[in-house]
Scaffold this motif. Structure first.
Motif, PDB file in Angstrom:
ATOM      1  N   GLY A   1       0.787  -1.232   0.000  1.00 12.71           N
ATOM      2  CA  GLY A   1       0.000   0.000   0.000  1.00 12.71           C
ATOM      3  C   GLY A   1       0.815   1.275   0.000  1.00 12.71           C
ATOM      4  O   GLY A   1       0.373   2.296   0.521  1.00 12.71           O
ATOM      5  N   LEU A   2       1.986   1.241  -0.615  1.00 11.62           N
ATOM      6  CA  LEU A   2       2.813   2.449  -0.690  1.00 11.62           C
ATOM      7  C   LEU A   2       2.115   3.571  -1.441  1.00 11.62           C
ATOM      8  O   LEU A   2       2.404   4.743  -1.219  1.00 11.62           O
ATOM      9  CB  LEU A   2       4.148   2.143  -1.384  1.00 11.62           C
ATOM     10  CG  LEU A   2       5.100   1.204  -0.670  1.00 11.62           C
ATOM     11  CD1 LEU A   2       6.287   0.878  -1.566  1.00 11.62           C
ATOM     12  CD2 LEU A   2       5.568   1.817   0.627  1.00 11.62           C
ATOM     13  N   ASP A   3       1.174   3.210  -2.326  1.00  6.81           N
ATOM     14  CA  ASP A   3       0.492   4.203  -3.149  1.00  6.81           C
ATOM     15  C   ASP A   3      -0.369   5.153  -2.323  1.00  6.81           C
ATOM     16  O   ASP A   3      -0.777   6.198  -2.809  1.00  6.81           O
ATOM     17  CB  ASP A   3      -0.352   3.526  -4.227  1.00  6.81           C
ATOM     18  CG  ASP A   3      -1.452   2.660  -3.652  1.00  6.81           C
ATOM     19  OD1 ASP A   3      -1.181   1.874  -2.728  1.00  6.81           O
ATOM     20  OD2 ASP A   3      -2.593   2.770  -4.143  1.00  6.81           O
ATOM     21  N   GLU A   4      -0.631   4.819  -1.060  1.00  6.55           N
ATOM     22  CA  GLU A   4      -1.452   5.699  -0.222  1.00  6.55           C
ATOM     23  C   GLU A   4      -0.662   6.904   0.294  1.00  6.55           C
ATOM     24  O   GLU A   4      -1.241   7.938   0.590  1.00  6.55           O
ATOM     25  CB  GLU A   4      -2.018   4.902   0.954  1.00  6.55           C
ATOM     26  CG  GLU A   4      -2.988   3.823   0.515  1.00  6.55           C
ATOM     27  CD  GLU A   4      -3.417   2.928   1.662  1.00  6.55           C
ATOM     28  OE1 GLU A   4      -3.116   3.242   2.830  1.00  6.55           O
ATOM     29  OE2 GLU A   4      -4.052   1.898   1.384  1.00  6.55           O
ATOM     30  N   ARG A   5       0.659   6.775   0.416  1.00 10.56           N
ATOM     31  CA  ARG A   5       1.483   7.854   0.955  1.00 10.56           C
ATOM     32  C   ARG A   5       2.401   8.495  -0.080  1.00 10.56           C
ATOM     33  O   ARG A   5       2.954   9.548   0.154  1.00 10.56           O
ATOM     34  CB  ARG A   5       2.343   7.326   2.102  1.00 10.56           C
ATOM     35  CG  ARG A   5       1.555   6.971   3.333  1.00 10.56           C
ATOM     36  CD  ARG A   5       2.439   6.521   4.472  1.00 10.56           C
ATOM     37  NE  ARG A   5       3.347   5.437   4.154  1.00 10.56           N
ATOM     38  CZ  ARG A   5       2.993   4.161   3.977  1.00 10.56           C
ATOM     39  NH1 ARG A   5       1.744   3.814   4.059  1.00 10.56           N
ATOM     40  NH2 ARG A   5       3.890   3.246   3.712  1.00 10.56           N
ATOM     41  N   LEU A   6       2.566   7.820  -1.208  1.00 12.84           N
ATOM     42  CA  LEU A   6       3.511   8.293  -2.208  1.00 12.84           C
ATOM     43  C   LEU A   6       2.778   8.652  -3.495  1.00 12.84           C
ATOM     44  O   LEU A   6       1.703   8.138  -3.770  1.00 12.84           O
ATOM     45  CB  LEU A   6       4.552   7.205  -2.500  1.00 12.84           C
ATOM     46  CG  LEU A   6       5.325   6.677  -1.300  1.00 12.84           C
ATOM     47  CD1 LEU A   6       6.289   5.596  -1.727  1.00 12.84           C
ATOM     48  CD2 LEU A   6       6.048   7.790  -0.572  1.00 12.84           C
TER      49      LEU A   6
END
Length: 175
Positions: A48-53
């Protein structure tokens, strides 16, 4: 109110890729969009890196921004981006730790809208050639300037906006 709506529409519209001799800008824009989606998918599938980046792709060059929880997460995000076939360059501007509040994110959106408006109303700048990303009051620029003078005008507009801490340019100048 109409001005805010116009700026919002302009920000929501996808950027059109710079036309080089012999290239189709519509195809380039689709390729960049596909590359962006591929990076986002890798991030999503790996914790879920796409939530912060965030990732912006222009001319097959990826600009990574946002805040990673720790140095390992930052390295992983860059590594995953490089695994996407077709990217020519990955520019790592990911910070570590979360410094952003809702107020900061609102300020970032306001800064981006101001700069987009300034570029659109400057007759000496081809505003569609630039991608603007603002994180924690730092403006990141990508795209292709027609000349060094045009790039300097863009930088000057960015520097003159209230609350901007820094301007980072990853803009290429056409030959």
């Amino acid at each position: 109110m109409a001005m805010l709506l116009a700026v919002g529409v302009a920000l929501a519209a996808p950027a059109i890729a710079q036309t080089d001799a012999g290239n189709n800008p519509a195809v380039a824009a689709l390729d960049d969009d596909g590359l962006r989606k591929a990076v986002e998918k890798r991030w999503r599938d790996n914790g879920g890196l796409d939530e912060r980046l965030r990732v912006e792709v222009r001319d097959s060059r990826a600009l990574l921004t946002g805040r990673a929880a720790n140095p390992d997460e930052r390295v992983n995000a860059v590594k995953l981006a490089w695994q996407v076939d077709g990217l020519k360059e990955v520019i790592n501007e990911i910070g570590i730790g979360d410094e952003s509040s809702l107020s900061d994110r609102t300020t970032d959106m306001w800064i981006t809208a101001q700069l987009r408006k300034d570029l659109m109303t400057d007759a000496e700048i081809t505003s569609g050639n630039y991608t603007i990303e603002t994180v924690n009051q730092v403006i990141y620029l990508m795209g292709r300037a027609r000349s060094p003078q045009e790039l300097e005008r863009v930088r000057n507009h960015a520097r003159e906006i209230a609350r901007v801490r820094r301007v980072v340019s990853h803009v290429q100048v056409s030959n």
